[in-house]
Design a protein around this motif. Structure first.
Motif, PDB file in Angstrom:
ATOM      1  N   PRO A  18      57.497  45.622  43.157  1.00 34.19           N
ATOM      2  CA  PRO A  18      56.334  46.515  43.256  1.00 34.19           C
ATOM      3  C   PRO A  18      55.655  46.716  41.906  1.00 34.19           C
ATOM      4  O   PRO A  18      56.329  46.909  40.888  1.00 34.19           O
ATOM      5  CB  PRO A  18      56.943  47.827  43.772  1.00 34.19           C
ATOM      6  CG  PRO A  18      58.189  47.407  44.487  1.00 34.19           C
ATOM      7  CD  PRO A  18      58.724  46.230  43.715  1.00 34.19           C
ATOM      8  N   LYS A  19      54.350  46.649  41.891  1.00 32.38           N
ATOM      9  CA  LYS A  19      53.521  46.880  40.698  1.00 32.38           C
ATOM     10  C   LYS A  19      53.747  45.842  39.598  1.00 32.38           C
ATOM     11  O   LYS A  19      53.304  46.031  38.463  1.00 32.38           O
ATOM     12  CB  LYS A  19      53.792  48.280  40.118  1.00 32.38           C
ATOM     13  CG  LYS A  19      53.662  49.419  41.125  1.00 32.38           C
ATOM     14  CD  LYS A  19      52.259  49.552  41.672  1.00 32.38           C
ATOM     15  CE  LYS A  19      52.135  50.740  42.624  1.00 32.38           C
ATOM     16  NZ  LYS A  19      50.783  50.860  43.199  1.00 32.38           N
ATOM     17  N   PHE A  20      54.415  44.724  39.922  1.00 34.61           N
ATOM     18  CA  PHE A  20      54.714  43.725  38.893  1.00 34.61           C
ATOM     19  C   PHE A  20      53.436  43.142  38.296  1.00 34.61           C
ATOM     20  O   PHE A  20      53.357  42.867  37.099  1.00 34.61           O
ATOM     21  CB  PHE A  20      55.567  42.605  39.496  1.00 34.61           C
ATOM     22  CG  PHE A  20      56.043  41.588  38.499  1.00 34.61           C
ATOM     23  CD1 PHE A  20      57.061  41.892  37.613  1.00 34.61           C
ATOM     24  CD2 PHE A  20      55.462  40.320  38.438  1.00 34.61           C
ATOM     25  CE1 PHE A  20      57.504  40.958  36.684  1.00 34.61           C
ATOM     26  CE2 PHE A  20      55.894  39.385  37.515  1.00 34.61           C
ATOM     27  CZ  PHE A  20      56.921  39.705  36.642  1.00 34.61           C
ATOM     28  N   GLY A  21      52.415  42.963  39.132  1.00 34.65           N
ATOM     29  CA  GLY A  21      51.164  42.388  38.657  1.00 34.65           C
ATOM     30  C   GLY A  21      50.450  43.233  37.615  1.00 34.65           C
ATOM     31  O   GLY A  21      49.639  42.722  36.840  1.00 34.65           O
ATOM     32  N   LEU A  22      50.773  44.542  37.582  1.00 32.56           N
ATOM     33  CA  LEU A  22      50.132  45.419  36.597  1.00 32.56           C
ATOM     34  C   LEU A  22      50.483  45.028  35.166  1.00 32.56           C
ATOM     35  O   LEU A  22      49.741  45.336  34.231  1.00 32.56           O
ATOM     36  CB  LEU A  22      50.532  46.875  36.855  1.00 32.56           C
ATOM     37  CG  LEU A  22      50.001  47.502  38.155  1.00 32.56           C
ATOM     38  CD1 LEU A  22      50.518  48.920  38.309  1.00 32.56           C
ATOM     39  CD2 LEU A  22      48.470  47.488  38.169  1.00 32.56           C
TER      40      LEU A  22
ATOM     41  N   TRP B 290      56.994  39.667  45.008  1.00 31.89           N
ATOM     42  CA  TRP B 290      57.136  40.182  43.654  1.00 31.89           C
ATOM     43  C   TRP B 290      57.605  41.634  43.697  1.00 31.89           C
ATOM     44  O   TRP B 290      57.349  42.339  44.669  1.00 31.89           O
ATOM     45  CB  TRP B 290      55.802  40.118  42.910  1.00 31.89           C
ATOM     46  CG  TRP B 290      55.299  38.738  42.645  1.00 31.89           C
ATOM     47  CD1 TRP B 290      54.325  38.078  43.338  1.00 31.89           C
ATOM     48  CD2 TRP B 290      55.730  37.843  41.615  1.00 31.89           C
ATOM     49  NE1 TRP B 290      54.120  36.832  42.811  1.00 31.89           N
ATOM     50  CE2 TRP B 290      54.961  36.660  41.751  1.00 31.89           C
ATOM     51  CE3 TRP B 290      56.671  37.921  40.594  1.00 31.89           C
ATOM     52  CZ2 TRP B 290      55.113  35.565  40.904  1.00 31.89           C
ATOM     53  CZ3 TRP B 290      56.824  36.824  39.745  1.00 31.89           C
ATOM     54  CH2 TRP B 290      56.065  35.672  39.900  1.00 31.89           C
TER      55      TRP B 290
ATOM     56  N   SER C 284      41.147  45.323  42.817  1.00 31.75           N
ATOM     57  CA  SER C 284      41.237  45.536  41.373  1.00 31.75           C
ATOM     58  C   SER C 284      41.368  44.236  40.587  1.00 31.75           C
ATOM     59  O   SER C 284      41.199  44.228  39.366  1.00 31.75           O
ATOM     60  CB  SER C 284      42.429  46.444  41.053  1.00 31.75           C
ATOM     61  OG  SER C 284      43.638  45.859  41.505  1.00 31.75           O
TER      62      SER C 284
ATOM     63  N   TYR D 127      47.778  42.685  34.190  1.00 30.34           N
ATOM     64  CA  TYR D 127      46.542  43.441  34.010  1.00 30.34           C
ATOM     65  C   TYR D 127      46.556  44.107  32.631  1.00 30.34           C
ATOM     66  O   TYR D 127      45.567  44.075  31.900  1.00 30.34           O
ATOM     67  CB  TYR D 127      46.419  44.523  35.086  1.00 30.34           C
ATOM     68  CG  TYR D 127      45.931  44.057  36.430  1.00 30.34           C
ATOM     69  CD1 TYR D 127      46.523  42.971  37.071  1.00 30.34           C
ATOM     70  CD2 TYR D 127      44.882  44.702  37.075  1.00 30.34           C
ATOM     71  CE1 TYR D 127      46.090  42.555  38.317  1.00 30.34           C
ATOM     72  CE2 TYR D 127      44.437  44.283  38.334  1.00 30.34           C
ATOM     73  CZ  TYR D 127      45.049  43.215  38.939  1.00 30.34           C
ATOM     74  OH  TYR D 127      44.612  42.799  40.174  1.00 30.34           O
TER      75      TYR D 127
ATOM     76  N   GLU E 169      40.705  42.443  36.310  1.00 32.31           N
ATOM     77  CA  GLU E 169      41.482  41.452  35.561  1.00 32.31           C
ATOM     78  C   GLU E 169      40.629  40.228  35.254  1.00 32.31           C
ATOM     79  O   GLU E 169      40.658  39.703  34.130  1.00 32.31           O
ATOM     80  CB  GLU E 169      42.716  41.036  36.355  1.00 32.31           C
ATOM     81  CG  GLU E 169      43.583  40.014  35.608  1.00 32.31           C
ATOM     82  CD  GLU E 169      44.668  39.417  36.486  1.00 32.31           C
ATOM     83  OE1 GLU E 169      45.800  39.286  36.008  1.00 32.31           O
ATOM     84  OE2 GLU E 169      44.364  39.060  37.648  1.00 32.31           O
TER      85      GLU E 169
END
Length: 411
Positions: free
Chosen positions: A38-42, A36, A88, A45, A92
């Protein structure tokens, strides 16, 4: 009417956000996505954090003091554990569990079932047609394991298990003979194609659960069961419905068992070594994990080297497959205790609502998680999201997985 319409909007909002998170998490377990951005999962969240915060704020007058304490306590514990351990994802998960409060559980499970079926079904087709890798592992004396587009064969079989379990829990469906036959067929499939003994055994066990529930619902005992709430004192009084109530304690019993075994494990002892071999070295790695990382209240970050997405063997292989040990060491003793309490709450609510298949599903999932690490992974286990959800079911349906009923409904 206005209150109901407002609730419906919040319900739709949760299901949309949950569906997007599931799509991301399910794809992450397949070979479709190599990496994915970078930081896509944020993004996800942020979506669930925003939704849950707004839902609590705008519905604050409808939240009781007891509910506020439960929501706040869960969020505080998971947030502290997430920040201390570095995982983290716990934050979530806390937002998801609180966001699912008062949402109908059938809608939650239906979203999980359809998103999972589409993604895993697409991965299966793509892998056998050569569009994505179908990871294959040759095991001495066991045969060939295939992952069918998922990152590892046991992960594929785990998806099959959870989709079957969830599919049979939706709408508190009336169990059919075909449900049982299909479950046994899929159990045989994951055994032959993925050589996944744990999920094979759990699917067979679930078939027996379905058979038992189908038989039990024809008895006078079932007819005498009432849809009623009970205190926890009444719930733990096993003189009434003892089998169903004891099932609520299985996660606690299995958790205590694996911790005891991991602490007492002695590789030099032939009996311990033989048991460890049967458990595919889970005692070895669990024992190593406890000795190296110790048991803490809020866990710590643990570097693992597993197999996922590759057939290359890692010389430094170290992976905590058991969910109970994994939660204990990575997320901490307090999070594990909270999760075990949540299982009891869900079992109690399921029994009150006469959702007997769901009660049995708790036992099957608990046993699966004794050998696998999926208890707190949203792409596998949606049942923990139900702890604050609405268990009400006005009508029951009789259908077989995706087959239409007389009313035209499908699960």
């Amino acid at each position: 009417m206005e209150t109901k319409n407002r609730h419906d909007y919040w319900e739709i909002g949760f299901l949309l956000v949950y569906g997007l998170i599931l799509l991301h998490d399910f794809l992450d377990t397949t070979m479709f996505i190599d990496k994915w951005p970078p930081k896509f999962g944020l993004i996800f969240y942020g979506l669930i954090a925003c939704y849950t915060t707004l839902k609590i704020f705008f519905n604050r007058k409808e939240i009781t003091r007891a509910e506020a304490i439960k929501y706040g306590g869960l969020f505080l514990l998971f947030t502290i554990a997430g920040l201390i351990s570095g995982y983290s994802v716990l934050i979530e998960i806390a937002f998801l569990i609180i966001g699912a409060s008062k949402i109908n559980i059938d809608k939650i499970l239906r979203v999980y079932f359809w998103v999972g079926t589409v993604v895993i079904g697409a991965a299966f087709v793509a892998s056998i047609t050569g569009l994505i890798p179908n990871l294959t592992y040759e095991l001495l004396e066991k045969g060939t394991r295939r992952s069918f587009g998922v990152i590892y064969p046991t992960d594929f079989s785990a998806h099959v298990l959870f989709l079957v379990v969830v599919g049979c829990c939706i709408q508190n469906r009336i169990v059919t003979v075909m449900d049982i036959i299909m479950t046994i067929f899929l159990a045989r499939f994951v055994l032959v194609e993925s050589v996944a003994y744990t999920n094979y055994a759990c699917l067979v066990l679930f078939a027996f659960v379905l058979l038992f529930v189908k038989t039990y619902e024809l008895s006078e005992k079932y007819k005498e069961m009432n849809y009623e709430s009970m205190t926890y004192k009444e719930f733990f009084d096993i003189r009434k419905y003892p089998l169903f109530k004891l099932i609520a304690l299985i996660p606690m019993a299995l958790s205590a068992l694996i911790i005891f075994m991991a602490v007492k494990f002695d590789p030099a002892n032939l009996k311990w070594a033989g048991l460890d071999q049967k458990l595919s070295m889970r005692l070895t790695y669990s024992s190593q994990g406890i000795k190296k990382y110790k048991i803490g209240l809020f866990g710590k970050f643990i570097k693992e080297w597993g197999f996922g997405k590759s057939t290359v063997y890692h010389e430094n292989y170290f992976f905590l497959d058991d969910s109970y040990i994994r939660i204990l060491l990575m997320y901490g003793a307090i999070v594990l205790a909270t999760v075990l309490i949540m299982w009891v709450v869900i079992a109690k609510k399921a029994l009150e609502a006469k959702r007997l298949v769901l009660v049995g599903a708790i036992m099957v999932v608990a046993l699966s998680c004794f050998m696998e690490h999926h208890m707190l992974e949203m792409a596998y286990n949606p049942l923990l999201l139900l702890v604050f959800a609405d268990f009400k079911c006005d009508t029951r349906k009789e259908s077989v997985f995706l087959v239409k009923t007389d009313s035209g409904n499908i699960i």
